[in-house]
Enzyme design. Structure first.
Site, PDB file in Angstrom:
ATOM      1  N   CYS A   1       7.795  96.277 -57.756  1.00 41.28           N
ATOM      2  CA  CYS A   1       8.696  95.783 -57.692  1.00 41.28           C
ATOM      3  C   CYS A   1       9.854  96.410 -56.859  1.00 41.28           C
ATOM      4  O   CYS A   1      10.872  95.656 -56.263  1.00 41.28           O
ATOM      5  CB  CYS A   1       9.462  95.288 -58.729  1.00 41.28           C
TER       6      CYS A   1
ATOM      7  N   CYS B   1       5.479  86.159 -62.143  1.00 37.72           N
ATOM      8  CA  CYS B   1       4.565  87.154 -61.407  1.00 37.72           C
ATOM      9  C   CYS B   1       3.626  88.025 -62.264  1.00 37.72           C
ATOM     10  O   CYS B   1       3.025  88.899 -61.559  1.00 37.72           O
ATOM     11  CB  CYS B   1       5.799  87.989 -60.678  1.00 37.72           C
TER      12      CYS B   1
ATOM     13  N   CYS C   1       7.640  90.113 -65.074  1.00 34.61           N
ATOM     14  CA  CYS C   1       8.346  88.679 -65.249  1.00 34.61           C
ATOM     15  C   CYS C   1       7.424  87.472 -65.101  1.00 34.61           C
ATOM     16  O   CYS C   1       6.203  88.027 -64.719  1.00 34.61           O
ATOM     17  CB  CYS C   1       9.224  88.370 -63.991  1.00 34.61           C
TER      18      CYS C   1
HETATM   19 FE1  SF4 Z   1      10.599  89.073 -61.167  1.00 34.41          FE
HETATM   20 FE2  SF4 Z   1      10.362  90.413 -59.023  1.00 34.41          FE
HETATM   21 FE3  SF4 Z   1       9.032  88.272 -59.936  1.00 34.41          FE
HETATM   22 FE4  SF4 Z   1      11.314  88.045 -59.153  1.00 34.41          FE
HETATM   23  S1  SF4 Z   1       9.781  88.460 -57.724  1.00 34.41           S
HETATM   24  S2  SF4 Z   1      10.499  87.027 -60.934  1.00 34.41           S
HETATM   25  S3  SF4 Z   1      12.371  89.800 -59.895  1.00 34.41           S
HETATM   26  S4  SF4 Z   1       8.854  90.430 -60.559  1.00 34.41           S
END
Ligand code: SF4
Length: 238
Positions: A234, A211, A208
């Site tokens: 994750c 992150c 994502c």
């Molecule tokens: Fe994506 Fe996990 Fe970051 Fe949320 S915490 S934006 S689901 S990688």
């Protein structure tokens, strides 16, 4: 036909399945052929569309051109990732690619848990946007495929072709365990595969957007993920 290998009988049966990595795909095609003939429609590929995913899709297309592929669409991916998925759909029109969304929109998540949950509680954010959606997907499958490689990180170095997946009570098949980073790129270039353009800009591992940053350590391909925190996964592969 041998007895179906499931989460429940994994400890009794797994050792009876043998895989060789003595071919030019380092066992990947053999593992895929076994997985699709063993599980048929009960097998799902959860693809993140990183370079390993692109290679694995190409290999899968040689074994099962109608394979089920699921992308966990958190709504937080880079535009380059979404563009790549469209190209993959064009190249492999028979693949069944599902964009699996979380049950909460970003607005609903912000209302319930606060703005930018990925900053305040990334584990909760991953649970809502990745783990729960994959749990739903896998509830209708006996096994899933993943592009994990042993040399990706310390936590992945003991990955086998077939793995008991306690997280999702499933069997996880990982055909690329013996592939190196160089192997992946050699194959991608040779087959002229489209790939995420961010790979050319210092992002070896792409998740994502909030992150993911360029890798801060060239010896650690995942060092651009959740930089500045102690989170390294994750939660899908723990
Ligand atoms: Fe994506 Fe996990 Fe970051 Fe949320 S915490 S934006 S689901 S990688």
């Amino acid at each position: 036909m041998s007895e179906l290998l499931t989460y429940e009988n994994f400890d009794q049966l797994a050792s009876s399945f043998e895989f060789s990595h003595d071919d030019e795909t380092k066992g990947a095609l053999g593992a895929l052929k076994w997985a699709y003939s063993h599980y048929g429609d009960q097998l799902v590929y959860a693809c993140s569309f990183g370079i390993e995913g692109i290679v694995l899709i190409d290999l899968i297309s040689k074994v099962n051109e109608k394979a089920k592929v699921v992308f966990l669409d958190t709504n937080l991916h880079f535009k380059e990732t979404y563009e790549l998925i469209e190209k993959v759909k064009e190249r492999y029109p028979s693949l069944q690619i599902e964009m699996k969304k979380p049950s909460l929109t970003l607005e609903e998540q912000a209302k319930q848990f606060g703005e930018e949950l990925w900053k305040s509680n990334p584990n909760k954010c991953c649970e809502i946007r990745k783990i729960l959606p994959l749990t739903e997907v896998l509830s209708g499958a006996t096994a899933w495929l993943s592009g994990l490689r042993r040399d990706q990180s310390e936590s992945r170095k003991n990955t086998e072709y077939i793995n008991k997946d306690n997280k999702f009570k499933s069997v996880k098949v990982c055909p690329l365990i013996h592939w190196t980073w160089k192997d992946i790129w050699r194959y991608a270039h040779k087959q002229q595969l489209d790939y995420n353009k961010l790979h050319d800009n210092g992002y070896p591992s792409i998740g994502c957007a909030p992150c993911t940053s360029p890798a801060i350590n060239i010896d650690d391909l995942r060092s651009g993920r959740w930089t500045g925190t102690n989170k390294t996964e994750c939660g899908l592969h723990q």
